[in-house]
Design a protein around this motif. Structure first.
Motif, PDB file in Angstrom:
ATOM      1  N   HIS A  24       0.799  -1.174   0.025  1.00 10.85           N
ATOM      2  CA  HIS A  24       0.048   0.066   0.218  1.00 10.85           C
ATOM      3  C   HIS A  24       0.876   1.292  -0.081  1.00 10.85           C
ATOM      4  O   HIS A  24       0.510   2.309  -0.677  1.00 10.85           O
ATOM      5  CB  HIS A  24      -0.890  -0.018   1.261  1.00 10.85           C
ATOM      6  CG  HIS A  24      -2.264  -0.676   1.051  1.00 10.85           C
ATOM      7  ND1 HIS A  24      -3.082  -0.772   0.036  1.00 10.85           N
ATOM      8  CD2 HIS A  24      -2.531  -1.915   1.551  1.00 10.85           C
ATOM      9  CE1 HIS A  24      -4.034  -1.496   0.088  1.00 10.85           C
ATOM     10  NE2 HIS A  24      -3.695  -2.227   1.070  1.00 10.85           N
ATOM     11  N   VAL A  27       2.520   1.877  -3.605  1.00 10.75           N
ATOM     12  CA  VAL A  27       1.264   2.543  -4.279  1.00 10.75           C
ATOM     13  C   VAL A  27       1.029   3.982  -3.882  1.00 10.75           C
ATOM     14  O   VAL A  27       0.924   4.850  -4.929  1.00 10.75           O
ATOM     15  CB  VAL A  27      -0.197   1.751  -4.273  1.00 10.75           C
ATOM     16  CG1 VAL A  27      -1.335   2.399  -5.020  1.00 10.75           C
ATOM     17  CG2 VAL A  27       0.252   0.245  -4.846  1.00 10.75           C
ATOM     18  N   ASP A  28       0.713   4.179  -2.605  1.00  5.38           N
ATOM     19  CA  ASP A  28       0.395   5.649  -2.228  1.00  5.38           C
ATOM     20  C   ASP A  28       1.744   6.785  -2.753  1.00  5.38           C
ATOM     21  O   ASP A  28       1.475   7.838  -2.647  1.00  5.38           O
ATOM     22  CB  ASP A  28       0.291   5.662  -0.645  1.00  5.38           C
ATOM     23  CG  ASP A  28      -0.781   4.961   0.020  1.00  5.38           C
ATOM     24  OD1 ASP A  28      -1.787   4.646  -1.072  1.00  5.38           O
ATOM     25  OD2 ASP A  28      -0.874   4.691   0.976  1.00  5.38           O
ATOM     26  N   THR A  32       3.464   1.532  -9.468  1.00  2.00           N
ATOM     27  CA  THR A  32       2.626   0.273  -9.726  1.00  2.00           C
ATOM     28  C   THR A  32       2.985  -1.002  -9.016  1.00  2.00           C
ATOM     29  O   THR A  32       4.136  -1.133  -9.335  1.00  2.00           O
ATOM     30  CB  THR A  32       2.517   0.397 -11.457  1.00  2.00           C
ATOM     31  OG1 THR A  32       2.165   1.497 -12.007  1.00  2.00           O
ATOM     32  CG2 THR A  32       1.676  -0.690 -11.891  1.00  2.00           C
ATOM     33  N   GLU A  45      -7.536  -6.748  -1.133  1.00  2.00           N
ATOM     34  CA  GLU A  45      -6.986  -5.437  -0.865  1.00  2.00           C
ATOM     35  C   GLU A  45      -6.451  -4.747  -2.137  1.00  2.00           C
ATOM     36  O   GLU A  45      -6.270  -3.412  -2.273  1.00  2.00           O
ATOM     37  CB  GLU A  45      -5.681  -5.866  -0.114  1.00  2.00           C
ATOM     38  CG  GLU A  45      -5.854  -6.123   1.213  1.00  2.00           C
ATOM     39  CD  GLU A  45      -6.090  -4.915   2.365  1.00  2.00           C
ATOM     40  OE1 GLU A  45      -5.856  -3.517   2.068  1.00  2.00           O
ATOM     41  OE2 GLU A  45      -6.939  -5.135   3.079  1.00  2.00           O
ATOM     42  N   ALA A  46      -7.016  -5.484  -3.147  1.00  4.29           N
ATOM     43  CA  ALA A  46      -6.414  -4.934  -4.660  1.00  4.29           C
ATOM     44  C   ALA A  46      -7.262  -3.735  -5.050  1.00  4.29           C
ATOM     45  O   ALA A  46      -8.690  -3.596  -4.645  1.00  4.29           O
ATOM     46  CB  ALA A  46      -6.423  -5.954  -5.723  1.00  4.29           C
ATOM     47  N   ASP A  47      -6.729  -2.997  -5.639  1.00  7.34           N
ATOM     48  CA  ASP A  47      -7.726  -1.855  -6.369  1.00  7.34           C
ATOM     49  C   ASP A  47      -8.202  -2.389  -7.655  1.00  7.34           C
ATOM     50  O   ASP A  47      -9.369  -1.896  -7.801  1.00  7.34           O
ATOM     51  CB  ASP A  47      -6.532  -0.746  -6.712  1.00  7.34           C
ATOM     52  CG  ASP A  47      -5.785   0.053  -5.530  1.00  7.34           C
ATOM     53  OD1 ASP A  47      -6.765   0.223  -4.494  1.00  7.34           O
ATOM     54  OD2 ASP A  47      -4.987   0.647  -5.805  1.00  7.34           O
ATOM     55  N   TYR A  48      -7.774  -3.215  -8.234  1.00  8.78           N
ATOM     56  CA  TYR A  48      -8.195  -3.712  -9.560  1.00  8.78           C
ATOM     57  C   TYR A  48      -7.633  -5.230  -9.740  1.00  8.78           C
ATOM     58  O   TYR A  48      -6.561  -5.552  -9.269  1.00  8.78           O
ATOM     59  CB  TYR A  48      -7.551  -3.015 -10.625  1.00  8.78           C
ATOM     60  CG  TYR A  48      -8.377  -3.268 -11.940  1.00  8.78           C
ATOM     61  CD1 TYR A  48      -9.542  -2.536 -12.166  1.00  8.78           C
ATOM     62  CD2 TYR A  48      -7.878  -4.124 -12.979  1.00  8.78           C
ATOM     63  CE1 TYR A  48     -10.101  -2.805 -13.549  1.00  8.78           C
ATOM     64  CE2 TYR A  48      -8.537  -4.228 -13.944  1.00  8.78           C
ATOM     65  CZ  TYR A  48      -9.806  -3.507 -14.424  1.00  8.78           C
ATOM     66  OH  TYR A  48     -10.402  -3.612 -15.533  1.00  8.78           O
ATOM     67  N   THR A  68     -12.930  -3.755  -9.516  1.00 10.97           N
ATOM     68  CA  THR A  68     -12.666  -3.694  -8.194  1.00 10.97           C
ATOM     69  C   THR A  68     -12.738  -5.044  -7.650  1.00 10.97           C
ATOM     70  O   THR A  68     -13.852  -5.828  -8.250  1.00 10.97           O
ATOM     71  CB  THR A  68     -13.432  -2.803  -7.510  1.00 10.97           C
ATOM     72  OG1 THR A  68     -15.024  -3.255  -7.665  1.00 10.97           O
ATOM     73  CG2 THR A  68     -13.161  -1.406  -8.330  1.00 10.97           C
TER      74      THR A  68
END
Length: 99
Positions: A24, A27-28, A32, A45-48, A68
């Motif tokens: 996380h 990514v923040d 990528t 927990e994935a964004d996609y 999502t």
């Protein structure tokens, strides 16, 4: 870009939580992160998500669902969806034919 394949194999749940915190943070910070994973806690927990299937090996390789975690969990074709719904605590009645 970071690409990790099954990074949770052999890890204790506490270590998986630490790994998720690091991912996380990456990514923040604008990175990528692509993770190939079967651990549902990590998938949730994935964004996609890109869910491949419908089976393994020669019977797989097709995109079955993407979106999502909530979108994939509502997909009726995805073999991952029923298990993901449990992790996300989503009722079965909210499923749809596709994402």
């Amino acid at each position: 870009m970071y690409l990790l394949e099954e990074p949770t194999i052999g890890l204790h749940m506490a270590d998986i939580e630490l790994l998720l915190n690091v991912l996380h943070r990456l990514v923040d910070e604008g990175n990528t992160v692509i993770v190939i994973e079967h651990n549902l806690s990590v998938i949730a927990e994935a964004d996609y998500i890109v869910d491949l299937g419908p089976e393994a090996g020669d019977a797989g390789g097709e995109v079955v669902a993407c979106g999502t975690p909530e979108q994939v969990a509502r997909n009726r074709v995805s073999r991952t969806a029923p298990f993901l719904r449990k992790v996300l605590k989503m009722p079965r009645a909210k499923t749809a034919l596709s994402s």
